[in-house]
Design a protein around this motif. Structure first.
Motif, PDB file in Angstrom:
ATOM      1  N   LEU A 113      57.151  34.922  41.760  1.00 47.17           N
ATOM      2  CA  LEU A 113      55.856  34.914  41.256  1.00 47.17           C
ATOM      3  C   LEU A 113      55.251  36.205  40.485  1.00 47.17           C
ATOM      4  N   ASP A 114      54.508  37.153  39.481  1.00 46.58           N
ATOM      5  CA  ASP A 114      54.436  38.153  39.365  1.00 46.58           C
ATOM      6  C   ASP A 114      53.412  38.329  40.470  1.00 46.58           C
ATOM      7  N   THR A 115      52.735  39.630  41.319  1.00 47.47           N
ATOM      8  CA  THR A 115      51.330  39.405  41.609  1.00 47.47           C
ATOM      9  C   THR A 115      51.042  41.147  41.534  1.00 47.47           C
ATOM     10  N   VAL A 116      50.118  41.191  41.011  1.00 49.21           N
ATOM     11  CA  VAL A 116      49.339  42.951  41.564  1.00 49.21           C
ATOM     12  C   VAL A 116      48.905  42.667  42.839  1.00 49.21           C
ATOM     13  N   LEU A 117      48.973  43.887  43.278  1.00 48.93           N
ATOM     14  CA  LEU A 117      47.460  44.420  44.078  1.00 48.93           C
ATOM     15  C   LEU A 117      46.421  45.533  43.990  1.00 48.93           C
ATOM     16  N   CYS A 118      45.499  45.101  43.851  1.00 55.31           N
ATOM     17  CA  CYS A 118      44.374  46.652  43.218  1.00 55.31           C
ATOM     18  C   CYS A 118      42.785  46.474  43.656  1.00 55.31           C
ATOM     19  N   LYS A 119      42.743  47.659  43.448  1.00 57.78           N
ATOM     20  CA  LYS A 119      41.438  47.504  44.520  1.00 57.78           C
ATOM     21  C   LYS A 119      40.398  46.522  43.955  1.00 57.78           C
ATOM     22  N   SER A 120      38.880  46.024  44.413  1.00 49.89           N
ATOM     23  CA  SER A 120      38.641  44.824  44.185  1.00 49.89           C
ATOM     24  C   SER A 120      37.460  45.623  42.858  1.00 49.89           C
ATOM     25  N   SER A 121      37.089  46.882  43.474  1.00 50.75           N
ATOM     26  CA  SER A 121      36.318  46.591  42.376  1.00 50.75           C
ATOM     27  C   SER A 121      36.782  47.668  41.278  1.00 50.75           C
ATOM     28  N   ASP A 122      37.859  47.586  40.771  1.00 49.03           N
ATOM     29  CA  ASP A 122      38.182  47.652  39.586  1.00 49.03           C
ATOM     30  C   ASP A 122      38.921  46.042  38.795  1.00 49.03           C
ATOM     31  N   VAL A 153      50.150  57.106  42.246  1.00 43.17           N
ATOM     32  CA  VAL A 153      51.127  56.545  41.232  1.00 43.17           C
ATOM     33  C   VAL A 153      52.046  57.667  41.433  1.00 43.17           C
ATOM     34  N   ASN A 154      52.138  59.091  41.952  1.00 41.48           N
ATOM     35  CA  ASN A 154      53.008  59.530  42.067  1.00 41.48           C
ATOM     36  C   ASN A 154      53.638  58.614  43.403  1.00 41.48           C
ATOM     37  N   GLU A 155      53.433  57.867  44.257  1.00 44.53           N
ATOM     38  CA  GLU A 155      53.593  57.360  45.143  1.00 44.53           C
ATOM     39  C   GLU A 155      54.462  56.336  44.986  1.00 44.53           C
ATOM     40  N   PHE A 156      53.461  55.018  45.516  1.00 41.33           N
ATOM     41  CA  PHE A 156      54.183  53.452  44.931  1.00 41.33           C
ATOM     42  C   PHE A 156      53.525  52.820  44.109  1.00 41.33           C
ATOM     43  N   ALA A 157      52.645  52.802  43.336  1.00 40.77           N
ATOM     44  CA  ALA A 157      51.590  52.718  42.179  1.00 40.77           C
ATOM     45  C   ALA A 157      52.086  52.580  40.718  1.00 40.77           C
ATOM     46  N   ASP A 158      52.102  51.104  39.848  1.00 37.03           N
ATOM     47  CA  ASP A 158      52.348  51.752  38.936  1.00 37.03           C
ATOM     48  C   ASP A 158      50.283  51.734  37.825  1.00 37.03           C
ATOM     49  N   THR A 159      50.532  52.305  36.822  1.00 38.29           N
ATOM     50  CA  THR A 159      49.249  51.796  36.089  1.00 38.29           C
ATOM     51  C   THR A 159      49.252  51.431  34.960  1.00 38.29           C
ATOM     52  N   ALA A 160      48.230  50.160  35.085  1.00 37.66           N
ATOM     53  CA  ALA A 160      48.436  49.149  33.868  1.00 37.66           C
ATOM     54  C   ALA A 160      46.789  49.572  34.138  1.00 37.66           C
ATOM     55  N   THR A 161      47.056  48.207  32.512  1.00 39.76           N
ATOM     56  CA  THR A 161      45.290  48.044  31.566  1.00 39.76           C
ATOM     57  C   THR A 161      44.713  46.839  31.519  1.00 39.76           C
ATOM     58  N   PHE A 162      43.914  46.236  31.943  1.00 38.10           N
ATOM     59  CA  PHE A 162      43.019  46.086  32.968  1.00 38.10           C
ATOM     60  C   PHE A 162      42.474  44.921  31.712  1.00 38.10           C
ATOM     61  N   ASN A 163      42.010  44.228  30.756  1.00 36.15           N
ATOM     62  CA  ASN A 163      41.147  44.042  30.228  1.00 36.15           C
ATOM     63  C   ASN A 163      40.617  45.089  29.239  1.00 36.15           C
ATOM     64  N   SER A 217      41.025  34.111  31.793  1.00 36.43           N
ATOM     65  CA  SER A 217      40.887  34.949  30.428  1.00 36.43           C
ATOM     66  C   SER A 217      41.570  36.153  30.918  1.00 36.43           C
ATOM     67  N   SER A 218      41.228  37.073  31.917  1.00 38.28           N
ATOM     68  CA  SER A 218      41.518  38.449  31.896  1.00 38.28           C
ATOM     69  C   SER A 218      42.484  39.029  31.958  1.00 38.28           C
ATOM     70  N   THR A 219      43.017  40.234  31.244  1.00 39.72           N
ATOM     71  CA  THR A 219      44.303  40.467  30.752  1.00 39.72           C
ATOM     72  C   THR A 219      45.583  41.833  31.663  1.00 39.72           C
ATOM     73  N   PHE A 220      46.545  41.913  31.859  1.00 42.41           N
ATOM     74  CA  PHE A 220      46.630  42.634  32.537  1.00 42.41           C
ATOM     75  C   PHE A 220      47.263  43.430  31.688  1.00 42.41           C
ATOM     76  N   ILE A 221      48.322  44.196  31.228  1.00 46.21           N
ATOM     77  CA  ILE A 221      49.592  44.801  30.593  1.00 46.21           C
ATOM     78  C   ILE A 221      50.078  45.815  31.656  1.00 46.21           C
ATOM     79  N   ILE A 222      51.058  45.309  31.485  1.00 46.53           N
ATOM     80  CA  ILE A 222      52.415  46.108  32.892  1.00 46.53           C
ATOM     81  C   ILE A 222      53.668  46.204  32.033  1.00 46.53           C
ATOM     82  N   ASN A 223      53.903  47.840  32.203  1.00 46.91           N
ATOM     83  CA  ASN A 223      54.943  48.153  31.373  1.00 46.91           C
ATOM     84  C   ASN A 223      55.212  47.602  30.196  1.00 46.91           C
TER      85      ASN A 223
END
Length: 91
Positions: A45-54, A17-27, A61-67
């Protein structure tokens, strides 16, 4: 070390998050994502790229809150430890 191992070790660099990423809320839980708008025909299209394990429990029905905006997952593709999610703005 295989190419898969090298890619996996670099994921945290891209999701810093100090370089490229944003913090989102996933579920309800914070995760680091790369938030982007990708061209598709005549719209973006709004997209996110994240760790599969996350997002291992992702469903439509999963939600993401971003900005401050809430999105639901429309579709996703996991590959090499990363998952790309196409988002829909939740009304």
């Amino acid at each position: 070390m295989s190419l898969k191992d090298i890619i996996a070790s670099d994921i945290d660099l891209f999701l810093n998050v100090n370089e490229f990423a944003d913090t989102a809320t996933f579920n309800g839980a914070p995760i680091d994502v790369l938030f982007d708008k990708e061209p598709a025909d005549t719209f973006l299209l709004d997209t996110v790229l994240c760790k599969s394990s996350d997002v291992a429990s992702i469903t439509t029905s999963s939600t993401f809150i971003i900005n401050g905006t809430t999105y639901t997952a429309s579709s996703w593709l996991a590959e090499n430890g990363m998952t790309k999610v196409i988002l829909n703005v939740q009304d």
